[in-house]
Design a protein around this motif. Structure first.
Motif, PDB file in Angstrom:
ATOM      1  N   ILE A 173       0.927  -1.281  -0.016  1.00  0.00           N
ATOM      2  CA  ILE A 173      -0.021  -0.050   0.075  1.00  0.00           C
ATOM      3  C   ILE A 173       0.775   1.214  -0.043  1.00  0.00           C
ATOM      4  O   ILE A 173       0.566   2.196  -0.772  1.00  0.00           O
ATOM      5  CB  ILE A 173      -0.949  -0.009   1.332  1.00  0.00           C
ATOM      6  CG1 ILE A 173      -1.987  -1.163   1.064  1.00  0.00           C
ATOM      7  CG2 ILE A 173      -1.552   1.119   1.478  1.00  0.00           C
ATOM      8  CD1 ILE A 173      -2.717  -1.471   2.426  1.00  0.00           C
ATOM      9  N   ARG A 174       1.826   1.280   0.819  1.00  0.00           N
ATOM     10  CA  ARG A 174       2.935   2.526   1.097  1.00  0.00           C
ATOM     11  C   ARG A 174       3.397   2.601  -0.455  1.00  0.00           C
ATOM     12  O   ARG A 174       3.558   3.928  -0.911  1.00  0.00           O
ATOM     13  CB  ARG A 174       3.887   2.143   2.053  1.00  0.00           C
ATOM     14  CG  ARG A 174       4.822   3.307   2.301  1.00  0.00           C
ATOM     15  CD  ARG A 174       5.701   2.954   3.312  1.00  0.00           C
ATOM     16  NE  ARG A 174       6.686   1.611   2.723  1.00  0.00           N
ATOM     17  CZ  ARG A 174       7.600   1.957   1.830  1.00  0.00           C
ATOM     18  NH1 ARG A 174       7.969   3.152   1.435  1.00  0.00           N
ATOM     19  NH2 ARG A 174       8.246   0.741   1.343  1.00  0.00           N
ATOM     20  N   ARG A 175       4.061   1.484  -1.010  1.00  0.00           N
ATOM     21  CA  ARG A 175       4.767   2.087  -2.302  1.00  0.00           C
ATOM     22  C   ARG A 175       3.892   2.328  -3.392  1.00  0.00           C
ATOM     23  O   ARG A 175       4.054   3.218  -3.936  1.00  0.00           O
ATOM     24  CB  ARG A 175       5.346   0.523  -2.584  1.00  0.00           C
ATOM     25  CG  ARG A 175       6.516   0.146  -1.774  1.00  0.00           C
ATOM     26  CD  ARG A 175       7.625  -0.911  -2.652  1.00  0.00           C
ATOM     27  NE  ARG A 175       6.626  -2.130  -2.495  1.00  0.00           N
ATOM     28  CZ  ARG A 175       6.691  -3.154  -1.673  1.00  0.00           C
ATOM     29  NH1 ARG A 175       7.317  -2.978  -0.658  1.00  0.00           N
ATOM     30  NH2 ARG A 175       5.759  -4.183  -1.867  1.00  0.00           N
ATOM     31  N   GLU A 176       2.688   1.895  -3.378  1.00  0.00           N
ATOM     32  CA  GLU A 176       1.657   2.412  -4.478  1.00  0.00           C
ATOM     33  C   GLU A 176       1.383   3.551  -4.267  1.00  0.00           C
ATOM     34  O   GLU A 176       0.900   4.676  -5.266  1.00  0.00           O
ATOM     35  CB  GLU A 176       0.428   1.338  -4.299  1.00  0.00           C
ATOM     36  CG  GLU A 176      -0.682   1.555  -5.359  1.00  0.00           C
ATOM     37  CD  GLU A 176      -0.153   1.492  -6.630  1.00  0.00           C
ATOM     38  OE1 GLU A 176      -0.564   2.050  -7.949  1.00  0.00           O
ATOM     39  OE2 GLU A 176       0.994   0.488  -6.799  1.00  0.00           O
ATOM     40  N   LEU A 177       0.994   4.144  -2.901  1.00  0.00           N
ATOM     41  CA  LEU A 177       0.694   5.492  -2.651  1.00  0.00           C
ATOM     42  C   LEU A 177       1.749   6.391  -3.003  1.00  0.00           C
ATOM     43  O   LEU A 177       1.535   7.602  -3.569  1.00  0.00           O
ATOM     44  CB  LEU A 177       0.142   5.704  -0.970  1.00  0.00           C
ATOM     45  CG  LEU A 177      -1.257   5.163  -0.510  1.00  0.00           C
ATOM     46  CD1 LEU A 177      -1.113   5.166   0.720  1.00  0.00           C
ATOM     47  CD2 LEU A 177      -2.410   5.807  -1.561  1.00  0.00           C
ATOM     48  N   VAL A 178       3.035   6.095  -2.622  1.00  0.00           N
ATOM     49  CA  VAL A 178       4.222   6.970  -3.069  1.00  0.00           C
ATOM     50  C   VAL A 178       4.101   7.252  -4.428  1.00  0.00           C
ATOM     51  O   VAL A 178       4.256   8.426  -5.099  1.00  0.00           O
ATOM     52  CB  VAL A 178       5.589   6.174  -2.861  1.00  0.00           C
ATOM     53  CG1 VAL A 178       6.613   7.184  -3.552  1.00  0.00           C
ATOM     54  CG2 VAL A 178       5.660   6.099  -1.247  1.00  0.00           C
ATOM     55  N   SER A 179       3.764   6.147  -5.445  1.00  0.00           N
ATOM     56  CA  SER A 179       3.593   6.588  -7.039  1.00  0.00           C
ATOM     57  C   SER A 179       2.313   7.443  -7.127  1.00  0.00           C
ATOM     58  O   SER A 179       2.248   8.477  -7.792  1.00  0.00           O
ATOM     59  CB  SER A 179       3.494   5.142  -7.497  1.00  0.00           C
ATOM     60  OG  SER A 179       3.381   5.099  -8.862  1.00  0.00           O
ATOM     61  N   VAL A 180       1.113   6.876  -6.616  1.00  0.00           N
ATOM     62  CA  VAL A 180       0.023   7.477  -7.272  1.00  0.00           C
ATOM     63  C   VAL A 180      -0.225   8.847  -6.679  1.00  0.00           C
ATOM     64  O   VAL A 180      -0.922   9.777  -7.271  1.00  0.00           O
ATOM     65  CB  VAL A 180      -1.124   6.665  -6.840  1.00  0.00           C
ATOM     66  CG1 VAL A 180      -1.706   6.702  -5.417  1.00  0.00           C
ATOM     67  CG2 VAL A 180      -2.464   7.127  -7.564  1.00  0.00           C
ATOM     68  N   LEU A 181       0.104   9.270  -5.482  1.00  0.00           N
ATOM     69  CA  LEU A 181       0.047  10.537  -4.787  1.00  0.00           C
ATOM     70  C   LEU A 181       0.854  11.761  -5.744  1.00  0.00           C
ATOM     71  O   LEU A 181       0.514  12.681  -5.688  1.00  0.00           O
ATOM     72  CB  LEU A 181       0.205  10.605  -3.456  1.00  0.00           C
ATOM     73  CG  LEU A 181      -0.676   9.818  -2.486  1.00  0.00           C
ATOM     74  CD1 LEU A 181      -0.367   9.857  -1.079  1.00  0.00           C
ATOM     75  CD2 LEU A 181      -2.103  10.247  -2.835  1.00  0.00           C
ATOM     76  N   ASN A 182       1.673  11.198  -6.699  1.00  0.00           N
ATOM     77  CA  ASN A 182       2.650  12.315  -7.301  1.00  0.00           C
ATOM     78  C   ASN A 182       1.938  12.467  -8.746  1.00  0.00           C
ATOM     79  O   ASN A 182       2.506  13.081  -9.421  1.00  0.00           O
ATOM     80  CB  ASN A 182       3.863  11.631  -7.433  1.00  0.00           C
ATOM     81  CG  ASN A 182       4.721  11.971  -6.024  1.00  0.00           C
ATOM     82  OD1 ASN A 182       4.984  13.326  -5.901  1.00  0.00           O
ATOM     83  ND2 ASN A 182       5.156  10.871  -5.274  1.00  0.00           N
ATOM     84  N   ILE A 183       0.793  11.819  -8.991  1.00  0.00           N
ATOM     85  CA  ILE A 183       0.041  12.021 -10.323  1.00  0.00           C
ATOM     86  C   ILE A 183      -0.449  13.265 -10.067  1.00  0.00           C
ATOM     87  O   ILE A 183      -1.198  13.529  -9.159  1.00  0.00           O
ATOM     88  CB  ILE A 183      -0.710  10.821 -10.602  1.00  0.00           C
ATOM     89  CG1 ILE A 183       0.004   9.535 -10.776  1.00  0.00           C
ATOM     90  CG2 ILE A 183      -1.766  11.055 -11.832  1.00  0.00           C
ATOM     91  CD1 ILE A 183      -0.795   8.384 -10.977  1.00  0.00           C
TER      92      ILE A 183
END
Length: 209
Positions: A60-70
């Motif tokens: 979850i953490r790794r995915e949020l790092v990616s998606v929140l920068n979109i």
């Protein structure tokens, strides 16, 4: 009439999907699978091995790092992620995401992200990951410390109060902290940004008599 309702629903759905990058919806779908596995209805979060709880949270953490920068992630609702704490300040400049897991023996690990933008017109926010360092902080002194996001006194937040004082803005964060199997705490913290835009926790604004 039912056909008109269906058409209206489909049109509204089309507008919502057209407004946001498709990658945001795809990421939300992946995150929902991991959150559902972590917090299923039969309370598997208390019966899963600690290693799996941590593994799901790391995904979850790794995915949020990616998606929140979109672009436009700041305003994306993430409505299906009901187990993810999502707060937006009343000035619409700050969002805070948080969740926690309980390990065997009653210990909790907290996870969080702060999104901050300088202007309402900005579609891209600065993303700061929060790292729970409760175990390494002196418990009897933590209320007097100023901490960075990498030294976070983890909590699951449920209220943000923006404050403007003497041309400086800060945010009071109110949250819950499961400390161990026997102790829960209410956390009142202050989030502010220094001149370089770095988020810090622990501004001393509360006066004691």
């Amino acid at each position: 009439m039912k056909y008109l309702i269906l058409i209206s629903f489909l049109f509204s759905f089309y507008l919502s999907t057209a407004q946001y990058n498709r990658a945001l919806f795809d990421s939300e779908a992946k995150l929902k699978i991991w959150f559902d596995s972590l917090f299923s209805r039969n309370e598997t979060r208390y019966t899963l091995p600690d290693s799996k709880k941590i593994a799901f949270s790391d995904s979850i953490r790794r995915e949020l790092v990616s998606v929140l920068n979109i672009e436009d992630a700041f305003s994306f609702p993430f409505d299906s992620l009901t187990k993810l704490g999502k707060l937006t300040s009343s000035d619409s400049l700050l969002r805070v995401f948080s969740w926690n897991i309980r390990l065997k023996g009653g210990k909790y690990i907290f996870y969080g992200f702060v999104l901050y933008r300088n202007h309402l017109s900005s579609n891209i926010a600065k993303v700061i990951e929060l790292t729970d360092k409760t175990d390494s902080l002196p418990d009897n002194e933590v209320e007097n410390l100023t901490l960075s996001g990498k030294q976070w006194y983890g909590a699951s937040y449920y209220q943000i109060i923006p404050v403007n004082e003497k041309k400086q803005k800060y945010y009071i964060l109110i949250g819950w902290k499961g400390y161990n199997a026997y102790v829960n705490r209410k956390v009142v913290d202050v989030l502010f940004f220094n001149k370089k835009g770095k988020p810090l926790f622990g501004k001393n604004i509360f006066k004691s008599e």
